[in-house]
Design a protein around this motif. Structure first.
Motif, PDB file in Angstrom:
ATOM      1  N   PHE A 189      -7.198  62.096  34.968  1.00 55.95           N
ATOM      2  CA  PHE A 189      -6.327  60.707  35.356  1.00 55.95           C
ATOM      3  C   PHE A 189      -5.615  60.900  36.752  1.00 55.95           C
ATOM      4  CE2 PHE A 189      -2.697  63.276  33.301  1.00 55.95           C
ATOM      5  CZ  PHE A 189      -1.799  63.228  34.333  1.00 55.95           C
ATOM      6  N   ASN A 190      -5.549  59.936  37.452  1.00 54.37           N
ATOM      7  CA  ASN A 190      -5.134  59.916  38.868  1.00 54.37           C
ATOM      8  C   ASN A 190      -3.778  58.835  38.854  1.00 54.37           C
ATOM      9  OD1 ASN A 190      -7.564  61.452  39.216  1.00 54.37           O
ATOM     10  ND2 ASN A 190      -8.331  59.436  39.771  1.00 54.37           N
ATOM     11  N   LEU A 191      -2.976  59.241  39.455  1.00 51.48           N
ATOM     12  CA  LEU A 191      -1.800  58.135  39.629  1.00 51.48           C
ATOM     13  C   LEU A 191      -1.649  57.980  41.289  1.00 51.48           C
ATOM     14  CD1 LEU A 191       0.439  56.839  38.188  1.00 51.48           C
ATOM     15  CD2 LEU A 191       1.893  58.701  38.553  1.00 51.48           C
ATOM     16  N   LEU A 192      -1.694  56.868  41.740  1.00 47.31           N
ATOM     17  CA  LEU A 192      -1.699  56.398  43.180  1.00 47.31           C
ATOM     18  C   LEU A 192      -0.133  55.418  43.466  1.00 47.31           C
ATOM     19  CD1 LEU A 192      -2.816  56.113  45.846  1.00 47.31           C
ATOM     20  CD2 LEU A 192      -4.190  54.199  44.886  1.00 47.31           C
ATOM     21  N   TRP A 197      -4.977  46.406  55.018  1.00 51.35           N
ATOM     22  CA  TRP A 197      -5.096  47.674  55.214  1.00 51.35           C
ATOM     23  C   TRP A 197      -3.930  48.454  54.393  1.00 51.35           C
ATOM     24  CZ3 TRP A 197      -8.884  50.569  57.394  1.00 51.35           C
ATOM     25  CH2 TRP A 197      -9.888  49.964  58.337  1.00 51.35           C
ATOM     26  N   GLY A 198      -3.868  49.729  54.073  1.00 54.96           N
ATOM     27  CA  GLY A 198      -3.037  50.541  53.310  1.00 54.96           C
ATOM     28  C   GLY A 198      -2.981  51.762  53.497  1.00 54.96           C
ATOM     29  N   VAL A 199      -1.935  52.454  53.010  1.00 50.57           N
ATOM     30  CA  VAL A 199      -1.944  53.907  52.874  1.00 50.57           C
ATOM     31  C   VAL A 199      -0.996  54.216  51.586  1.00 50.57           C
ATOM     32  CG1 VAL A 199      -1.527  54.168  55.209  1.00 50.57           C
ATOM     33  CG2 VAL A 199       0.347  53.939  53.885  1.00 50.57           C
ATOM     34  N   GLY A 200      -1.658  55.586  51.095  1.00 50.58           N
ATOM     35  CA  GLY A 200      -1.275  55.944  49.833  1.00 50.58           C
ATOM     36  C   GLY A 200      -0.866  57.347  49.565  1.00 50.58           C
ATOM     37  N   LEU A 201      -0.230  57.871  48.445  1.00 53.06           N
ATOM     38  CA  LEU A 201      -0.082  59.181  48.087  1.00 53.06           C
ATOM     39  C   LEU A 201      -0.656  59.277  46.605  1.00 53.06           C
ATOM     40  CD1 LEU A 201       1.083  61.892  48.642  1.00 53.06           C
ATOM     41  CD2 LEU A 201       3.300  61.086  47.566  1.00 53.06           C
ATOM     42  N   GLU A 202      -1.520  60.208  46.413  1.00 49.51           N
ATOM     43  CA  GLU A 202      -2.291  59.949  45.166  1.00 49.51           C
ATOM     44  C   GLU A 202      -2.163  61.481  44.470  1.00 49.51           C
ATOM     45  OE1 GLU A 202      -6.497  58.390  43.334  1.00 49.51           O
ATOM     46  OE2 GLU A 202      -6.219  59.088  45.784  1.00 49.51           O
ATOM     47  N   TYR A 203      -1.743  61.497  43.024  1.00 52.42           N
ATOM     48  CA  TYR A 203      -1.905  62.724  42.206  1.00 52.42           C
ATOM     49  C   TYR A 203      -3.204  62.826  41.456  1.00 52.42           C
ATOM     50  CZ  TYR A 203      -0.657  65.644  38.493  1.00 52.42           C
ATOM     51  OH  TYR A 203      -0.724  66.757  37.370  1.00 52.42           O
ATOM     52  N   PHE A 204      -3.850  64.021  41.309  1.00 53.16           N
ATOM     53  CA  PHE A 204      -4.872  64.153  40.473  1.00 53.16           C
ATOM     54  C   PHE A 204      -4.747  65.160  39.402  1.00 53.16           C
ATOM     55  CE2 PHE A 204      -6.253  63.053  44.919  1.00 53.16           C
ATOM     56  CZ  PHE A 204      -7.210  62.134  44.633  1.00 53.16           C
ATOM     57  N   HIS A 205      -5.146  64.737  38.240  1.00 58.77           N
ATOM     58  CA  HIS A 205      -5.225  65.629  37.187  1.00 58.77           C
ATOM     59  C   HIS A 205      -6.244  65.742  36.269  1.00 58.77           C
ATOM     60  CE1 HIS A 205      -2.057  67.855  34.397  1.00 58.77           C
ATOM     61  NE2 HIS A 205      -3.055  67.612  33.432  1.00 58.77           N
ATOM     62  N   SER A 206      -7.199  66.833  36.580  1.00 58.41           N
ATOM     63  CA  SER A 206      -8.624  67.067  35.911  1.00 58.41           C
ATOM     64  C   SER A 206      -8.568  68.252  34.993  1.00 58.41           C
ATOM     65  CB  SER A 206      -9.393  67.082  37.126  1.00 58.41           C
ATOM     66  OG  SER A 206     -10.915  67.197  36.530  1.00 58.41           O
ATOM     67  N   TYR A 207      -8.792  67.872  33.910  1.00 53.41           N
ATOM     68  CA  TYR A 207      -9.064  68.947  32.953  1.00 53.41           C
ATOM     69  C   TYR A 207     -10.303  69.589  33.307  1.00 53.41           C
ATOM     70  CZ  TYR A 207      -4.788  67.488  30.432  1.00 53.41           C
ATOM     71  OH  TYR A 207      -3.520  67.163  30.130  1.00 53.41           O
ATOM     72  N   SER A 208     -11.397  68.973  33.745  1.00 53.63           N
ATOM     73  CA  SER A 208     -12.581  69.561  33.994  1.00 53.63           C
ATOM     74  C   SER A 208     -12.545  70.700  34.999  1.00 53.63           C
ATOM     75  CB  SER A 208     -13.749  68.500  34.251  1.00 53.63           C
ATOM     76  OG  SER A 208     -13.567  67.938  35.196  1.00 53.63           O
ATOM     77  N   LEU A 209     -11.704  70.295  35.946  1.00 52.12           N
ATOM     78  CA  LEU A 209     -11.401  71.402  37.066  1.00 52.12           C
ATOM     79  C   LEU A 209     -10.641  72.385  36.540  1.00 52.12           C
ATOM     80  CD1 LEU A 209     -11.404  72.248  40.030  1.00 52.12           C
ATOM     81  CD2 LEU A 209      -9.562  70.714  40.542  1.00 52.12           C
ATOM     82  N   LYS A 210      -9.885  72.215  35.714  1.00 52.11           N
ATOM     83  CA  LYS A 210      -8.871  73.295  35.124  1.00 52.11           C
ATOM     84  C   LYS A 210      -9.959  74.338  34.380  1.00 52.11           C
ATOM     85  CE  LYS A 210      -5.303  74.305  31.838  1.00 52.11           C
ATOM     86  NZ  LYS A 210      -4.270  73.598  30.881  1.00 52.11           N
ATOM     87  N   GLU A 211     -10.976  73.661  33.752  1.00 52.31           N
ATOM     88  CA  GLU A 211     -11.913  74.483  32.684  1.00 52.31           C
ATOM     89  C   GLU A 211     -12.842  75.293  33.682  1.00 52.31           C
ATOM     90  OE1 GLU A 211     -13.308  75.928  29.312  1.00 52.31           O
ATOM     91  OE2 GLU A 211     -11.672  75.002  29.834  1.00 52.31           O
ATOM     92  N   GLN A 212     -13.347  74.281  34.744  1.00 55.83           N
ATOM     93  CA  GLN A 212     -14.053  75.138  35.850  1.00 55.83           C
ATOM     94  C   GLN A 212     -13.353  76.427  36.490  1.00 55.83           C
ATOM     95  OE1 GLN A 212     -14.875  72.777  39.408  1.00 55.83           O
ATOM     96  NE2 GLN A 212     -16.443  74.348  40.217  1.00 55.83           N
ATOM     97  N   ILE A 213     -12.139  76.195  36.666  1.00 57.01           N
ATOM     98  CA  ILE A 213     -11.347  77.318  37.309  1.00 57.01           C
ATOM     99  C   ILE A 213     -11.467  78.500  36.336  1.00 57.01           C
ATOM    100  CG2 ILE A 213      -9.195  78.198  38.067  1.00 57.01           C
ATOM    101  CD1 ILE A 213      -8.869  75.315  39.311  1.00 57.01           C
ATOM    102  N   ALA A 214     -11.093  78.305  35.080  1.00 59.13           N
ATOM    103  CA  ALA A 214     -10.817  79.153  33.959  1.00 59.13           C
ATOM    104  C   ALA A 214     -12.165  79.969  33.701  1.00 59.13           C
ATOM    105  CB  ALA A 214     -10.395  78.719  32.717  1.00 59.13           C
ATOM    106  N   THR A 215     -13.229  79.188  34.068  1.00 59.79           N
ATOM    107  CA  THR A 215     -14.670  80.005  33.829  1.00 59.79           C
ATOM    108  C   THR A 215     -15.336  80.477  34.748  1.00 59.79           C
ATOM    109  OG1 THR A 215     -15.721  77.824  33.585  1.00 59.79           O
ATOM    110  CG2 THR A 215     -14.953  78.508  31.691  1.00 59.79           C
ATOM    111  N   ASN A 216     -14.775  80.506  35.967  1.00 62.36           N
ATOM    112  CA  ASN A 216     -15.215  80.760  37.250  1.00 62.36           C
ATOM    113  C   ASN A 216     -15.374  82.479  37.178  1.00 62.36           C
ATOM    114  OD1 ASN A 216     -16.299  81.531  39.932  1.00 62.36           O
ATOM    115  ND2 ASN A 216     -14.830  79.923  40.851  1.00 62.36           N
TER     116      ASN A 216
END
Length: 362
Positions: A240-243, A256-275
């Protein structure tokens, strides 16, 4: 479930205009012939065939009831069904359901030049399979997402019949829901013909529905879905992402616009753990959370908008991707405060995630 919801929203975005009023309606047929683009070195073994196919679509000519229709010189909205024979048993066949808008670039009495922006869903008959079709690294899901552009030259033959030759680019990708995630790009030269099946004369003195011209807007959006990042982590995991996004009115066509965004990815978490590089690392596993700053543009068609955004990670300890990302998608303002969005986030030509979400305008 996500795929069904995405399909519904993709077509719902444009179909809201169907019930608003009467239009001129056309039936359009296309004969398709082209080639598969070798967009990186890993797909060269597949980019050798010359696909062909057919397309059938219903088109409505917008007539200026809404202010934005006049701003874009009364474009065409198309709802199409296409069939592609990719002429390669490893790739199989594609069936495409699409919704598109053809924007007039130039019009004369008997000719017109259009540029298309289109999206939809693609069904593949022979996607990647680890055991039976492991050479198909272009299409790894039965259902993939469509992006399409087209340049059409329309030639009016009679009051009801027109020729519509065009050059077309079709891109299909699964938005990283399955690996491998190379995607397919097909370039075609099409020959088409349109027949007017229903006429509605333009009438003067219509009530013009004004655009929303609020100079400043602030959005809070939450988007999510499922994706996978490597062949080692094969099962799609949620993200999930929050913008928080601030947008400024520039003109009736653009914000036109600007924003601040938070990313929360469990697949990235799993990728790091199995690297495997980190198996013997004495340090703790790197944080998988990310923050990004972005700038964006919205091309507006009334309540419907085409969004394009460029972002840079300001917090990304895993350094798992290049520092810059892109996003393209559709946004629909259901209510003055409520909006829905579907989009594709990429790193250069590689998709990371297909997103669906909802937002609130303050």
């Amino acid at each position: 479930m996500l795929k069904k919801i995405s399909l519904s929203i993709l077509f719902l975005f444009i179909s809201f205009y169907l019930n608003a009023q009467q239009y001129d309606w056309y039936l359009n047929g296309q004969a398709i012939k082209g080639f598969i683009l070798k967009h990186n070195e890993y797909v060269g073994h597949l980019a050798t065939s010359h696909p062909n196919g057919i397309e059938l679509s219903l088109q409505q000519k917008l007539n200026g009831k809404k202010e934005w229709e006049n701003l874009y010189n009364k474009p065409l909205v198309s709802y199409g069904l296409s069939y592609y024979n990719l002429q390669n048993p490893k790739l199989g066949h594609l069936i495409i359901g699409s919704a598109a808008m053809d924007l007039p670039i130039k019009r004369t009495e008997n000719t017109a030049l259009y540029f298309r922006i289109g999206t939809g869903l693609v069904y593949s008959t022979n996607p990647y399979d680890r055991e039976t079709n492991n050479q198909n690294n272009m299409i790894s899901s039965t259902i993939t997402y469509l992006l399409q552009t087209r340049l059409t030259y329309e030639i009016k033959l009679t009051d009801k019949i027109s020729l519509s030759p065009n050059l077309n680019i079709t891109h299909a990708s699964n938005g990283a829901q399955r690996a491998p995630n190379r995607g397919i790009n097909i370039i075609t030269a099409n020959m088409g013909m349109s027949y007017k099946i229903k006429s509605q004369e333009d009438k003067d003195g219509r009530d013009i529905i004004p655009l929303d011209k609020n100079p400043y807007q602030i959005y809070l959006l939450i988007t999510g879905g499922r994706n996978t990042r490597t062949l080692q982590v094969r099962e799609p995991l949620p993200f999930f992402n929050l913008l928080l996004y601030g947008q400024k009115f520039v003109n009736p066509k653009s914000d036109w616009g600007v924003g601040l965004e938070y990313f929360h990815s469990y697949s990235l978490k799993e990728q790091i753990a199995t690297n495997w590089f980190r198996i013997y690392d004495e340090e703790e596993i790197t944080d998988f959370k990310r923050l990004g700053l972005l700038i964006g543009h919205e091309l507006k068609f009334g309540k419907l908008g085409f969004i394009s955004q460029l972002g840079v990670y300001v917090y990304n300890p895993s350094k798992s991707n290049m520092p810059v990302y892109l996003r393209f998608g559709l946004r629909y303002q259901f209510h003055k405060n409520i909006m829905a969005q579907v989009a594709l986030k990429t790193h250069a030509a590689t998709a990371e995630q297909a997103e669906i979400g909802i937002g609130w305008r303050f």
